[in-house]
Design a protein around this motif. Structure first.
Motif, short mmCIF file in Angstrom:
data_model
loop_
_atom_site.label_atom_id
_atom_site.label_comp_id
_atom_site.label_asym_id
_atom_site.label_seq_id
_atom_site.Cartn_x
_atom_site.Cartn_y
_atom_site.Cartn_z
N LEU A 30 0.84 -1.19 0.00
CA LEU A 30 0.00 0.00 0.00
C LEU A 30 0.88 1.25 0.00
O LEU A 30 2.06 1.18 0.35
N PRO A 31 0.34 2.42 -0.37
CA PRO A 31 1.13 3.65 -0.26
C PRO A 31 1.74 3.83 1.12
O PRO A 31 2.90 4.24 1.25
N ILE A 32 0.98 3.48 2.18
CA ILE A 32 1.54 3.60 3.53
C ILE A 32 2.66 2.59 3.74
O ILE A 32 3.63 2.85 4.45
N GLY A 33 2.55 1.42 3.09
CA GLY A 33 3.60 0.42 3.19
C GLY A 33 4.89 0.88 2.55
O GLY A 33 5.99 0.63 3.06
N ILE A 34 4.76 1.57 1.42
CA ILE A 34 5.93 2.15 0.76
C ILE A 34 6.56 3.21 1.64
O ILE A 34 7.78 3.27 1.81
N GLU A 35 5.71 4.07 2.22
CA GLU A 35 6.23 5.13 3.08
C GLU A 35 6.90 4.56 4.32
O GLU A 35 7.95 5.06 4.76
N GLN A 36 6.34 3.49 4.87
CA GLN A 36 6.96 2.83 6.02
C GLN A 36 8.37 2.34 5.66
O GLN A 36 9.32 2.50 6.43
N ALA A 37 8.49 1.75 4.47
CA ALA A 37 9.79 1.22 4.04
C ALA A 37 10.79 2.34 3.82
O ALA A 37 11.97 2.22 4.18
#
Length: 212
Positions: A30-37
């Motif tokens: 998810l976009p939030i998953g990308i940002e977390q990474a």
């Protein structure tokens, strides 16, 4: 001493939908998953790694790419991809909505020593820990004074970590589930059987809310 940095992949669509996401299925970050990474990568940007070991599933490999893009010590860095770091396999349950009232789901989460996936063709906890432990032990032997970054999956990581620090099988899920892109640091002195925990499930670096 080998220092291991264990990182769970970023949040995915199947994570959001509360569906089984095991070793035979994948789902986009998810976009939030990308940002977390990306945030995890920035947090680790000044840490020099001797090797990066990544699950061969796309969600883990994508997370690794976002993390490594932020790192300041990429020159000569070795990245390895391991089938042994893939998530536990859920058999016929892959991709279906998680039923929290199911007995085996409860065992998987709370009493892994009682977990029996036979009826749906899943992988056992013993198989999961055995294959992942072999990889960790080899990395510890190959890099006795190194920093090793591991990027893998939630069930695999929490059971592996608890096993490595010496907990009994009934407690291999204690402290779980690990947060997406959380960082857990373990140390291993002279390739000893027992590992020491230095930091657990750290997401202190994250500044993005779940709603972002």
């Amino acid at each position: 001493m080998t220092t291991f940095y264990f990182v769970r992949h970023g949040k995915t669509e199947l994570n959001l939908g509360l569906r089984f996401q095991g070793g035979d299925i994948d789902s986009p970050l998810l976009p939030i998953g990308i940002e977390q990474a990306i945030q995890a990568g920035r947090y680790l940007s000044n840490r020099s790694f001797d090797v990066v070991a990544v699950s061969t599933q796309k969600r883990a490999m994508d997370t690794a790419n976002y993390i490594l893009k932020e790192n300041n010590f990429l020159d000569g860095l070795t990245v390895q991809y391991h089938d042994s770091l893939r998530e536990i396999k859920f058999g016929k349950r892959e991709g279906i909505e998680i039923n929290h009232m199911d007995e085996q789901t409860a065992h998987l989460r709370q009493r892994p020593d009682l977990y029996d996936p036979t009826t749906f063709g899943g992988e056992t906890i013993d198989s999961l820990v055995s294959r992942s432990t072999q990889t960790i032990e080899k990395l510890s032997k190959d890099f006795p004074d190194g920093n090793v970054l591991i990027i893998a999956h939630g069930v695999l990581l929490i059971t592996l970590i608890n096993s490595l620090i010496g907990k009994e099988k009934a407690k291999w899920r204690e402290g779980g589930p690990l947060a997406n892109t959380s960082i857990t640091i373990l140390e291993n002195e002279n390739n000893q059987e027992r590992f020491t925990i230095r930091s657990f499930n750290d997401v202190s670096y994250q500044s993005t809310s779940e709603e972002a």
